[in-house]
Write a protein that holds these residues in place. Structure first.
Motif, PDB file in Angstrom:
ATOM      1  N   LEU A 150       0.771  -1.256   0.030  1.00 57.53           N
ATOM      2  CA  LEU A 150       0.062  -0.132   0.098  1.00 57.53           C
ATOM      3  C   LEU A 150       0.837   1.292   0.073  1.00 57.53           C
ATOM      4  N   ALA A 151       2.029   1.235   0.876  1.00 58.89           N
ATOM      5  CA  ALA A 151       3.034   2.590   0.869  1.00 58.89           C
ATOM      6  C   ALA A 151       3.684   2.667  -0.331  1.00 58.89           C
ATOM      7  N   LEU A 152       3.923   1.479  -1.104  1.00 56.51           N
ATOM      8  CA  LEU A 152       4.528   1.794  -2.382  1.00 56.51           C
ATOM      9  C   LEU A 152       3.774   2.136  -3.507  1.00 56.51           C
ATOM     10  N   LEU A 153       2.390   1.639  -3.524  1.00 60.08           N
ATOM     11  CA  LEU A 153       1.514   2.198  -4.343  1.00 60.08           C
ATOM     12  C   LEU A 153       0.865   3.702  -4.212  1.00 60.08           C
ATOM     13  N   LYS A 154       1.161   4.163  -2.935  1.00 51.35           N
ATOM     14  CA  LYS A 154       0.680   5.566  -2.539  1.00 51.35           C
ATOM     15  C   LYS A 154       1.962   6.506  -3.123  1.00 51.35           C
ATOM     16  N   GLU A 155       3.044   5.998  -2.772  1.00 53.86           N
ATOM     17  CA  GLU A 155       4.258   6.546  -3.200  1.00 53.86           C
ATOM     18  C   GLU A 155       4.232   6.777  -4.929  1.00 53.86           C
ATOM     19  N   LYS A 156       3.577   5.772  -5.681  1.00 55.02           N
ATOM     20  CA  LYS A 156       3.147   6.170  -7.211  1.00 55.02           C
ATOM     21  C   LYS A 156       2.067   6.775  -7.357  1.00 55.02           C
ATOM     22  N   GLY A 157       1.491   7.444  -6.327  1.00 61.03           N
ATOM     23  CA  GLY A 157       0.214   8.137  -6.731  1.00 61.03           C
ATOM     24  C   GLY A 157      -1.027   7.204  -6.648  1.00 61.03           C
ATOM     25  N   VAL A 158      -1.027   6.008  -6.092  1.00 60.13           N
ATOM     26  CA  VAL A 158      -2.238   5.259  -6.344  1.00 60.13           C
ATOM     27  C   VAL A 158      -2.704   5.261  -4.874  1.00 60.13           C
ATOM     28  N   ASN A 159      -4.017   5.696  -4.604  1.00 61.48           N
ATOM     29  CA  ASN A 159      -4.661   5.269  -3.411  1.00 61.48           C
ATOM     30  C   ASN A 159      -5.692   4.172  -3.438  1.00 61.48           C
ATOM     31  N   ALA A 160      -5.369   3.097  -2.803  1.00 65.23           N
ATOM     32  CA  ALA A 160      -6.216   1.975  -2.682  1.00 65.23           C
ATOM     33  C   ALA A 160      -6.533   1.314  -1.125  1.00 65.23           C
ATOM     34  N   THR A 161      -7.525   0.898  -1.206  1.00 70.29           N
ATOM     35  CA  THR A 161      -7.974   0.356   0.344  1.00 70.29           C
ATOM     36  C   THR A 161      -7.531  -1.036   0.488  1.00 70.29           C
ATOM     37  N   GLN A 162      -7.329  -1.534   1.888  1.00 72.49           N
ATOM     38  CA  GLN A 162      -6.785  -2.807   2.221  1.00 72.49           C
ATOM     39  C   GLN A 162      -7.565  -3.839   1.401  1.00 72.49           C
ATOM     40  N   ALA A 163      -8.919  -3.621   1.355  1.00 75.73           N
ATOM     41  CA  ALA A 163      -9.449  -4.693   0.589  1.00 75.73           C
ATOM     42  C   ALA A 163      -9.364  -4.713  -0.900  1.00 75.73           C
ATOM     43  N   THR A 164      -8.959  -3.640  -1.395  1.00 74.51           N
ATOM     44  CA  THR A 164      -8.659  -3.836  -2.670  1.00 74.51           C
ATOM     45  C   THR A 164      -7.397  -4.248  -3.067  1.00 74.51           C
ATOM     46  N   ILE A 165      -6.476  -4.196  -2.095  1.00 74.41           N
ATOM     47  CA  ILE A 165      -5.195  -4.797  -2.245  1.00 74.41           C
ATOM     48  C   ILE A 165      -5.245  -6.269  -2.065  1.00 74.41           C
ATOM     49  N   SER A 166      -6.089  -6.733  -1.135  1.00 72.90           N
ATOM     50  CA  SER A 166      -6.219  -8.105  -0.872  1.00 72.90           C
ATOM     51  C   SER A 166      -6.755  -8.759  -2.088  1.00 72.90           C
ATOM     52  N   ARG A 167      -7.925  -8.156  -2.725  1.00 72.68           N
ATOM     53  CA  ARG A 167      -8.402  -8.974  -3.895  1.00 72.68           C
ATOM     54  C   ARG A 167      -7.349  -8.946  -4.931  1.00 72.68           C
ATOM     55  N   ASP A 168      -6.721  -7.622  -5.029  1.00 74.51           N
ATOM     56  CA  ASP A 168      -5.670  -7.695  -6.099  1.00 74.51           C
ATOM     57  C   ASP A 168      -4.582  -8.842  -5.995  1.00 74.51           C
ATOM     58  N   ILE A 169      -4.281  -9.186  -4.715  1.00 71.19           N
ATOM     59  CA  ILE A 169      -3.123 -10.110  -4.501  1.00 71.19           C
ATOM     60  C   ILE A 169      -3.674 -11.310  -4.730  1.00 71.19           C
ATOM     61  N   ARG A 170      -4.947 -11.602  -4.290  1.00 75.28           N
ATOM     62  CA  ARG A 170      -5.750 -13.128  -4.755  1.00 75.28           C
ATOM     63  C   ARG A 170      -5.673 -13.118  -6.348  1.00 75.28           C
ATOM     64  N   GLU A 171      -6.030 -12.021  -6.775  1.00 79.06           N
ATOM     65  CA  GLU A 171      -6.072 -12.395  -8.269  1.00 79.06           C
ATOM     66  C   GLU A 171      -5.212 -12.448  -9.490  1.00 79.06           C
ATOM     67  N   LEU A 172      -3.852 -11.753  -8.698  1.00 77.54           N
ATOM     68  CA  LEU A 172      -2.724 -11.743  -9.387  1.00 77.54           C
ATOM     69  C   LEU A 172      -1.791 -13.114  -8.822  1.00 77.54           C
ATOM     70  N   LYS A 173      -2.702 -13.807  -7.951  1.00 76.71           N
ATOM     71  CA  LYS A 173      -1.835 -14.955  -7.540  1.00 76.71           C
ATOM     72  C   LYS A 173      -0.521 -14.782  -6.873  1.00 76.71           C
ATOM     73  N   LEU A 174      -0.599 -13.847  -6.012  1.00 78.31           N
ATOM     74  CA  LEU A 174       0.711 -13.530  -5.162  1.00 78.31           C
ATOM     75  C   LEU A 174       0.587 -14.388  -3.961  1.00 78.31           C
ATOM     76  N   VAL A 175       1.869 -14.735  -3.823  1.00 80.64           N
ATOM     77  CA  VAL A 175       1.744 -15.575  -2.169  1.00 80.64           C
ATOM     78  C   VAL A 175       3.224 -14.870  -1.593  1.00 80.64           C
ATOM     79  N   LYS A 176       3.196 -15.485  -0.227  1.00 86.57           N
ATOM     80  CA  LYS A 176       4.298 -14.999   0.537  1.00 86.57           C
ATOM     81  C   LYS A 176       5.190 -16.317   0.581  1.00 86.57           C
ATOM     82  N   THR A 177       6.698 -16.096  -0.028  1.00 88.81           N
ATOM     83  CA  THR A 177       7.445 -17.234  -0.023  1.00 88.81           C
ATOM     84  C   THR A 177       8.737 -16.594   0.116  1.00 88.81           C
ATOM     85  N   ALA A 178       9.711 -17.667   0.318  1.00 92.21           N
ATOM     86  CA  ALA A 178      11.169 -17.110   0.346  1.00 92.21           C
ATOM     87  C   ALA A 178      11.729 -17.123  -0.964  1.00 92.21           C
TER      88      ALA A 178
END
Length: 153
Positions: free
Chosen positions: A26-54
């Motif tokens: 969210l902070a990196l997006l804000k630096e790029k001028g994009v305001n998004a909500t936590q819910a939007t980012i959660s949905r984006d993460i799911r749609e983009l199939k992003l996972v936390k991994t090493a």
């Protein structure tokens, strides 16, 4: 900003930065001028199939899930091998690729083709020793014809 543009930006950000949390994203997006909500980012993460991994350095971070790509590569390798084993001739008529097979192998080949998601294929039709692959256009059929002919040699 459109959803597709935001998705492209998120993909770029996670490739260029070690992003460990949604808050960091969210902070990196804000630096790029994009305001998004936590819910939007959660949905984006799911749609983009992003996972936390090493990553390769051992740091835990968001990365794009690669199983789908690896699975597709495995299926393509299987199709290449099957083509070498059972296809005897490849023809093309406009938007259709015709694969001649060893007797009684067309259904097996058609099933292998159907398992792979590819934009060059709409569907397959299998008989006893012929598989017809129907493409959305002639250019796509040419791509398939080249793929199968390459694997005949």
């Amino acid at each position: 900003m459109k959803k597709s543009e935001r998705h492209a930006l998120i993909e770029t950000l996670i490739q260029e930065n070690v992003v460990k949390t949604q808050e960091e994203l969210l902070a990196l997006l804000k630096e790029k001028g994009v305001n998004a909500t936590q819910a939007t980012i959660s949905r984006d993460i799911r749609e983009l199939k992003l996972v936390k991994t090493a990553d390769l350095t051992g740091q835990v971070r968001f990365l794009q899930f690669q199983e789908e790509i690896e699975e597709s590569n495995t299926q393509t390798t299987h199709l290449e091998q099957l083509t070498q084993d059972v296809v005897t001739k490849v023809d093309r008529v406009q938007f259709m690729t015709i694969l001649h097979t060893v007797a009684n192998n067309a259904p097996i080949l058609a099933a292998a083709i159907d398992e792979i998601t590819m934009k060059e294929k709409i569907c397959t039709l299998a008989g006893f020793d012929i598989v017809t692959v129907i493409s959305p256009d002639e250019a796509s059929a040419i791509i398939l014809e080249d793929f199968f002919k390459k694997n005949l040699d």
